[in-house]
Design a protein around this motif. Structure first.
Motif, short mmCIF file in Angstrom:
data_model
loop_
_atom_site.label_atom_id
_atom_site.label_comp_id
_atom_site.label_asym_id
_atom_site.label_seq_id
_atom_site.Cartn_x
_atom_site.Cartn_y
_atom_site.Cartn_z
N GLU A 1 -67.12 -9.21 -8.15
CA GLU A 1 -66.81 -8.75 -9.35
C GLU A 1 -66.46 -7.87 -10.26
OE1 GLU A 1 -71.06 -9.03 -11.30
OE2 GLU A 1 -71.25 -10.84 -10.40
N PHE A 2 -66.22 -6.43 -9.88
CA PHE A 2 -66.03 -5.21 -10.02
C PHE A 2 -64.12 -5.31 -9.97
CE2 PHE A 2 -67.56 -3.75 -6.03
CZ PHE A 2 -66.53 -2.65 -6.18
N LEU A 3 -63.31 -5.94 -9.21
CA LEU A 3 -62.25 -6.00 -9.07
C LEU A 3 -61.85 -7.63 -9.51
CD1 LEU A 3 -62.55 -4.56 -5.68
CD2 LEU A 3 -61.48 -3.21 -7.39
N HIS A 4 -62.62 -8.67 -9.85
CA HIS A 4 -62.07 -10.04 -10.06
C HIS A 4 -61.24 -10.18 -10.88
CE1 HIS A 4 -63.87 -9.16 -14.00
NE2 HIS A 4 -63.47 -10.42 -14.51
N ASP A 5 -60.56 -8.73 -11.92
CA ASP A 5 -59.42 -9.31 -12.45
C ASP A 5 -57.71 -8.77 -11.77
OD1 ASP A 5 -60.72 -6.36 -12.09
OD2 ASP A 5 -59.03 -5.67 -14.03
N VAL A 6 -58.08 -8.37 -10.52
CA VAL A 6 -57.00 -8.08 -9.60
C VAL A 6 -57.19 -9.40 -8.37
CG1 VAL A 6 -56.38 -5.82 -9.80
CG2 VAL A 6 -58.38 -6.66 -8.29
N ALA A 7 -58.08 -10.71 -8.95
CA ALA A 7 -58.26 -11.67 -7.67
C ALA A 7 -57.18 -12.10 -7.74
CB ALA A 7 -59.30 -11.86 -7.74
N ARG A 8 -56.13 -13.45 -6.89
CA ARG A 8 -55.61 -13.77 -6.87
C ARG A 8 -55.25 -15.24 -7.77
NH1 ARG A 8 -50.98 -13.67 -3.55
NH2 ARG A 8 -49.79 -15.69 -3.07
N GLY B 1 -50.87 -23.32 11.27
CA GLY B 1 -51.90 -23.46 10.17
C GLY B 1 -53.05 -23.16 10.16
N HIS B 2 -53.35 -21.71 10.25
CA HIS B 2 -54.93 -21.65 9.89
C HIS B 2 -54.59 -20.38 8.52
CE1 HIS B 2 -54.61 -21.20 14.08
NE2 HIS B 2 -53.17 -20.15 14.45
N SER B 3 -55.51 -20.39 7.63
CA SER B 3 -55.91 -19.88 6.86
C SER B 3 -56.16 -18.42 6.84
CB SER B 3 -57.20 -20.67 6.28
OG SER B 3 -57.07 -22.26 6.28
N LEU B 4 -55.98 -17.38 5.73
CA LEU B 4 -56.41 -16.60 5.74
C LEU B 4 -57.74 -15.89 4.58
CD1 LEU B 4 -55.56 -13.16 5.69
CD2 LEU B 4 -54.53 -14.08 3.33
N VAL B 5 -58.81 -15.96 5.57
CA VAL B 5 -60.14 -15.64 4.70
C VAL B 5 -59.69 -13.94 4.29
CG1 VAL B 5 -62.12 -15.46 4.66
CG2 VAL B 5 -60.60 -17.49 5.62
N TRP B 6 -59.68 -13.55 3.26
CA TRP B 6 -59.25 -11.70 2.89
C TRP B 6 -59.74 -11.86 1.48
CZ3 TRP B 6 -57.15 -15.07 -0.74
CH2 TRP B 6 -56.04 -14.65 -1.87
N GLY B 7 -60.01 -10.13 1.31
CA GLY B 7 -60.60 -9.65 0.08
C GLY B 7 -60.15 -10.72 -1.07
N GLY B 8 -59.20 -10.96 -1.26
CA GLY B 8 -58.81 -11.97 -2.42
C GLY B 8 -57.71 -10.79 -3.79
N SER B 9 -57.29 -10.23 -3.48
CA SER B 9 -56.76 -9.00 -4.20
C SER B 9 -54.95 -9.62 -3.96
CB SER B 9 -56.82 -7.81 -3.69
OG SER B 9 -55.84 -7.03 -4.55
N GLU B 10 -54.82 -9.77 -5.48
CA GLU B 10 -53.64 -9.00 -5.16
C GLU B 10 -52.29 -8.08 -5.33
OE1 GLU B 10 -51.76 -12.38 -5.32
OE2 GLU B 10 -50.35 -12.90 -6.91
#
Length: 176
Positions: free
Chosen positions: A64-71, A31-40
């Motif tokens: 900002e410079f990686l927002h295009d690979v964000a999940r 039941g935990h949440s993952l807090v991570w760099g958001g990359s896909e």
């Protein structure tokens, strides 16, 4: 618990992806949440997929410079202005920190988190998940730092090294 995970966005071999999947599954089932760099991509995607598939939440903090690979299907996604802001957001949103395998970015994040803890800026537990012995050398270096007086507190109060995801999660559950 919101567990901040610092790790690589590179595509890696089974010696790293299998433990990452297992840790993600355990997080989600707990039941935990993952807090991570958001990359896909890479190991970041492997962990996020496993957390999400087993019922956990995803809280991404991209930059900002990686927002295009964000999940795209994260439960929450923050876009930080730069890497320093990203690290601060990841720490703020996490109850505990796990450092998994990674390169210079992961090492930068880990050392900053540990330096802040050393100076009392946070008291969150930090675990290094030492998959396939990846961090054996780092653990040896930390033990030397401790034995030669470079750490102002016991190593056990600063960071815990775990060989597998179950041990890492068990330690965090004891500490939080």
């Amino acid at each position: 618990m919101n567990i901040g995970v610092f790790l690589s966005a590179a595509d890696l071999g089974e010696q790293y992806t299998v433990p990452a999947k297992e840790f993600g599954r355990l997080m989600g089932e707990g039941g935990h949440s993952l807090v991570w760099g958001g990359s896909e991509s890479g190991l970041m995607k492997v962990v996020a997929d496993a957390v999400q598939a087993s019922g956990g939440r995803l809280i991404g903090v991209s930059v900002e410079f990686l927002h295009d690979v964000a999940r795209k299907d994260a439960d929450e996604m923050v876009i930080a202005r730069d890497l320093a802001h990203r690290k601060a957001e990841l720490l703020q949103r996490s109850d505990a920190i796990v450092v998994m395998v990674g390169g210079t970015g992961t090492l930068d994040e880990a050392t900053e988190i540990l330096e802040l803890k050393k100076h009392g800026m946070h008291r969150k537990p930090v675990v290094v998940l030492n998959s396939a012995g990846f961090y054996d050398g780092l653990e040896q270096q930390f033990r030397r730092m401790e034995s030669e007086g470079f750490l102002p507190l016991p190593l056990a109060d600063l960071v815990h090294f775990a060989d597998d995801g179950a041990a890492a999660l068990a330690y965090l559950q004891e500490q939080v």
